[in-house]
Each structure stands twice: as C-alpha cells, then as structure tokens.
Design an enzyme around this catalytic site. Structure first.
Site, PDB file in Angstrom:
ATOM      1  N   LYS A  79      33.919  49.675  30.114  1.00  0.00           N
ATOM      2  CA  LYS A  79      34.919  50.050  31.268  1.00  0.00           C
ATOM      3  C   LYS A  79      35.256  48.821  31.994  1.00  0.00           C
ATOM      4  O   LYS A  79      34.857  47.616  31.890  1.00  0.00           O
ATOM      5  CB  LYS A  79      34.102  50.696  31.991  1.00  0.00           C
ATOM      6  CG  LYS A  79      32.485  50.146  32.926  1.00  0.00           C
ATOM      7  CD  LYS A  79      31.942  50.914  33.568  1.00  0.00           C
ATOM      8  CE  LYS A  79      30.656  50.439  34.323  1.00  0.00           C
ATOM      9  NZ  LYS A  79      30.244  50.813  35.422  1.00  0.00           N
ATOM     10  N   HIS A 128      21.700  58.004  34.367  1.00  0.00           N
ATOM     11  CA  HIS A 128      21.925  56.629  34.615  1.00  0.00           C
ATOM     12  C   HIS A 128      20.809  56.385  35.523  1.00  0.00           C
ATOM     13  O   HIS A 128      20.599  56.983  36.430  1.00  0.00           O
ATOM     14  CB  HIS A 128      23.279  56.429  35.228  1.00  0.00           C
ATOM     15  CG  HIS A 128      23.696  55.104  35.242  1.00  0.00           C
ATOM     16  ND1 HIS A 128      23.615  54.261  34.393  1.00  0.00           N
ATOM     17  CD2 HIS A 128      24.491  54.248  36.282  1.00  0.00           C
ATOM     18  CE1 HIS A 128      24.016  53.023  34.655  1.00  0.00           C
ATOM     19  NE2 HIS A 128      24.806  53.095  35.921  1.00  0.00           N
ATOM     20  N   ARG A 152      22.724  52.066  26.310  1.00  0.00           N
ATOM     21  CA  ARG A 152      24.098  52.013  26.783  1.00  0.00           C
ATOM     22  C   ARG A 152      24.372  50.913  27.585  1.00  0.00           C
ATOM     23  O   ARG A 152      24.667  50.814  28.748  1.00  0.00           O
ATOM     24  CB  ARG A 152      24.315  53.482  27.682  1.00  0.00           C
ATOM     25  CG  ARG A 152      25.730  53.960  27.561  1.00  0.00           C
ATOM     26  CD  ARG A 152      25.635  55.113  28.446  1.00  0.00           C
ATOM     27  NE  ARG A 152      25.441  55.359  29.787  1.00  0.00           N
ATOM     28  CZ  ARG A 152      24.174  55.716  30.271  1.00  0.00           C
ATOM     29  NH1 ARG A 152      23.321  56.639  29.367  1.00  0.00           N
ATOM     30  NH2 ARG A 152      23.724  55.445  31.563  1.00  0.00           N
ATOM     31  N   TYR A 155      43.512  27.012  57.479  1.00  0.00           N
ATOM     32  CA  TYR A 155      43.866  27.595  58.564  1.00  0.00           C
ATOM     33  C   TYR A 155      42.636  27.606  59.604  1.00  0.00           C
ATOM     34  O   TYR A 155      41.658  27.808  59.268  1.00  0.00           O
ATOM     35  CB  TYR A 155      44.368  29.117  58.370  1.00  0.00           C
ATOM     36  CG  TYR A 155      45.325  29.438  57.476  1.00  0.00           C
ATOM     37  CD1 TYR A 155      46.673  29.025  57.760  1.00  0.00           C
ATOM     38  CD2 TYR A 155      45.196  29.808  56.153  1.00  0.00           C
ATOM     39  CE1 TYR A 155      47.668  28.886  56.995  1.00  0.00           C
ATOM     40  CE2 TYR A 155      46.347  30.172  55.235  1.00  0.00           C
ATOM     41  CZ  TYR A 155      47.734  29.738  55.679  1.00  0.00           C
ATOM     42  OH  TYR A 155      48.831  30.004  54.812  1.00  0.00           O
ATOM     43  N   CYS A 165      42.279  30.538  51.633  1.00  0.00           N
ATOM     44  CA  CYS A 165      43.818  31.170  51.692  1.00  0.00           C
ATOM     45  C   CYS A 165      44.023  32.102  50.663  1.00  0.00           C
ATOM     46  O   CYS A 165      43.245  32.377  49.836  1.00  0.00           O
ATOM     47  CB  CYS A 165      44.791  29.916  51.688  1.00  0.00           C
ATOM     48  SG  CYS A 165      44.259  28.483  52.824  1.00  0.00           S
ATOM     49  N   MET A 166      45.373  32.539  50.729  1.00  0.00           N
ATOM     50  CA  MET A 166      45.910  33.465  49.773  1.00  0.00           C
ATOM     51  C   MET A 166      45.990  33.031  48.513  1.00  0.00           C
ATOM     52  O   MET A 166      45.434  33.383  47.504  1.00  0.00           O
ATOM     53  CB  MET A 166      47.076  33.937  50.173  1.00  0.00           C
ATOM     54  CG  MET A 166      47.398  35.266  49.331  1.00  0.00           C
ATOM     55  SD  MET A 166      48.958  35.948  49.617  1.00  0.00           S
ATOM     56  CE  MET A 166      48.935  36.692  51.207  1.00  0.00           C
ATOM     57  N   ASP A 167      46.359  31.664  48.204  1.00  0.00           N
ATOM     58  CA  ASP A 167      46.761  31.050  46.949  1.00  0.00           C
ATOM     59  C   ASP A 167      45.498  30.048  46.816  1.00  0.00           C
ATOM     60  O   ASP A 167      45.908  29.387  45.679  1.00  0.00           O
ATOM     61  CB  ASP A 167      48.026  30.263  47.003  1.00  0.00           C
ATOM     62  CG  ASP A 167      48.996  31.428  47.643  1.00  0.00           C
ATOM     63  OD1 ASP A 167      48.998  32.670  47.088  1.00  0.00           O
ATOM     64  OD2 ASP A 167      49.593  31.206  48.364  1.00  0.00           O
TER      65      ASP A 167
END
Ligand code: PLP
Length: 374
Positions: A47, A171, A227, A269, A316-318
C-alpha cells in the site's frame, strides 16, 4: 524549438533531491521473510506506493522473490497492481459500498469485509463470483467486524452462493511491543472468530494476522498466511532488535551552495540560529514541500562524505541549512548530503530524532524528490 515532451522527461534530472531505492535489498528481505515462514503464504503489503518506494518497480521484485499474494489499502492501489501485470492474489481492505468496487471484482481482486454494511453490499452485487476475506476486529478498534456481529456476518456470507470466503484476517495493535500481553489476547480472539466462522459452515482455508513484527517474532501466529509490509523495505519493526533486514531507501540531497557565516550572524527565516564562531553553512534542497517536517528544526544531522553535520535554523519550503563549523573536510556544492539511509543515519535513527517512527519517515520524501533505483 525542443520537443516539450522531451523536456518534461528531462525535468527529473534537474532535481537535486533523490530517494535511492535498492531493489536488491527488497529482493533479499522478501526471500528472508519467505524462508522464515516456510510453507505459510506470504502476502506482501505494498500500500501507499509500496511505503513510498514505488510500487511499479517494487511489486514485480517482491513477486519474483517469494510473495504469494499482495495486500493494499485502496481499490485504486489494487487495480494498479493488476495494471502492472501482477496476477497473484490481491486483497484490498479500504473501500466503501458507494464506490465502484465492481471494477475490482472484475479484475479478480479480493475485497475485505470490514463491516456488516460491506457484507450486505457484496451480497447485493449481481456478479457470478466474489472472493472476500472478513476482517474481524480483535482489539484494534479501527476497522473490522465487531465481535457482536461476527456470527451474523459469517452466516449472511455463507448463505450467498456467489461469495467465496477465503478466510478471516485481523490487525494487531501492539505487536511491536513483544512483552505486551495484548497480542496474545488478540490471538485468542482471532481463534474464536475462526471457530465461529467454521461453526456456521465457512471453511476459512486462509487466515492471517501477522504484520512485520509478529511475522518476525510470533511463529505461533503465522496460521496460513502472514501479511508484512515494513520488513520488506528493510526497516526493523521492533525497537532495539535487529533481524538482519536490509534498508532499501536512502534520502539524499545535493548541496546547492556553501557559504561563509560570521560569528553572531543568523541563518534562515527568523534568524533563530546564530553562528557561535566564524565558519560555513551548506544549503541542501530538502524543504517542507519535499516532506521534510518544519518541526524537524535542529533535531537531526545529515552525513556528508561520512561526516555528520547538524541542521540549523528554520526548515524552509525548499531547503534546509547545515552548519559545517569551519568546514575541516572541505564540503563543497554538489556533495551528497544523506538525510537518512546508506552512508548516513538509518531511517529509524532519523525517526527517533524527530520523535516519530520509521514507517512515517520513509513515507515522507515527496515534492521535488525523484526516485533512483539501484
Ligand atoms: C491491515 C494491515 N495489514 C498489514 C499491514 C503491514 O504492517 P507492517 O508494515 O507493520 O508489516 C498494515 C500496515 O499498516 C495494515 O494496515
């Protein structure tokens, strides 16, 4: 003018962040698990895009190295396996009666019955043959038929001539804590469920409850099938143990720049981190848009050419910033910074630093991360 299609195909090569996936490690883990369980069937859980390892490449390797069946969460994941040419048994356990589940039935996909409503939807479906596995709740209280409804659901399914019940599954809640008695309690409940199903006339030839930790530590619970998911990808499911699995994923970014920083200057930042001494920082293009949690700030280090360097300042974002001290080993732009995996800290160590689990950590890399198969 360049062909735009070609350009799109080339875009991946322009990213600086990679998950390196070792398919030999996945093959070896699959064989290890198959040898461990002997005649018991091995259902490989693939999955979530094979735990973010790329199901299109991973599933054929697992199929060729000993898996007898595949387990997935959603209908889309199950259908994708068929599209990939996987012709082994596939079990899907998250679907709703409102969805177009007949598409999956047509592709010979087994559906989990997780409630009385799910059983009724299949009973009401006008097709010649449906294979189902009944998910019984033995204590996790997440999804699965409640004990109070076991007998009624078993009887309803038994009375439907177009439904073949392959068996029951459940499970486990605490199999990663081998000292906890809950697993034994769930085993007893599961045995009761199988007995109850057989008492109404269901044969239940294939029953299963073992995830990775139980597959590795509870041979008494293997029944007819196990499993596991996590162990296939080489991650240890039980803290502090080592079952000799080989980690398949490494998350690696290329240093984009190395620059000087003076004592007292801050970085990233908010300037929340300030250099103690004159030195250097490196920038690695792995930000929160790529799955690096912003909350990971200053909780981990990356490994560059075998040496550990702390992450500093805001995520940061990147990108993230790494402190190189006075850069004694001459880290330079283009060097590989291992966030976790080969040549660095394990996914489990990274997870421990972040206060999470290795399952989540391998599912993290996204955004501009590209996959490279070894
Ligand atoms: C129903 C079910 N079975 C098996 C597994 C595999 O578990 P693990 O990755 O711990 O082996 C999962 C994953 O969470 C699951 O949801």
């Amino acid at each position: 003018m360049r062909n735009l299609h070609l350009l799109v195909a080339e875009l991946d090569t322009m990213n600086l962040l990679t998950t390196k996936i070792d398919l030999d490690a996945i093959a070896s883990n699959t064989r290890l698990l198959k040898e461990l369980v002997g005649d018991t069937k091995l259902m490989a859980v693939v999955k979530a895009d094979a735990y973010n390892h790329g199901v299109d490449k991973v599933a054929p390797v697992i199929a060729a190295n000993g898996a007898d069946a595949f387990g997935v969460a959603t209908l889309a994941e199950a259908i994708q396996l068929r599209q990939l040419g996987i012709d082994k048994e596939v079990l899907c356990w998250i679907w709703t009666p409102e969805q177009d589940f007949r598409k999956a039935i047509d592709l010979n996909i087994d559906l989990a019955v997780i409630s009385k409503e799910h059983a009724q939807a299949l009973i009401d479906t006008d097709v010649p043959h449906i294979r189902v596995s009944v998910k019984v709740d033995t204590g996790l209280h997440r999804s699965g038929v409640d004990e109070a409804e076991w007998e009624e659901v078993f009887a309803l399914l038994h009375a439907a001539p177009h439904i073949e019940v392959t068996g029951l599954f459940t499970h486990l809640a605490r199999a990663d804590e081998p000292e906890e008695p809950e697993t034994d309690r769930q085993k007893e409940k599961f045995l009761q469920a199988v007995e109850s199903a057989r008492s109404v006339g269901l044969e239940c030839p294939t029953n299963h409850m073992c995830n990775s930790p139980a597959t590795l530590t509870r041979p008494d619970m293997h029944f007819q099938m196990v499993r596991p998911g996590l162990a296939l990808y080489g991650l240890e499911p039980i803290s502090g143990l080592d079952h000799g699995l080989k980690a398949a994923m490494s998350w690696v970014g290329k240093v984009s720049v190395v620059k000087q920083i003076s004592a007292g200057q801050g970085t990233s930042y908010g300037l929340t981190w300030r250099a103690h001494d004159n030195g250097y920082v490196a920038v690695v293009p792995a930000g929160y848009a790529d799955g690096m949690p912003r909350m990971a700030q200053e909780k981990f280090s990356v490994t560059i050419n075998g040496v550990d360097y702390p992450q500093v300042g805001r995520v940061c974002m990147d990108q993230i910033v790494i402190s190189l001290g006075d850069n004694p080993h001459g880290v330079a732009a283009g060097d590989e910074a291992v966030i976790f995996g080969n040549g660095g800290h394990s996914a489990t160590e990274f997870a421990d630093r972040l206060g999470t689990i290795n399952y989540e950590v391998v599912c993290r890399p996204t955004g501009r991360t590209i996959r490279e198969y070894i």
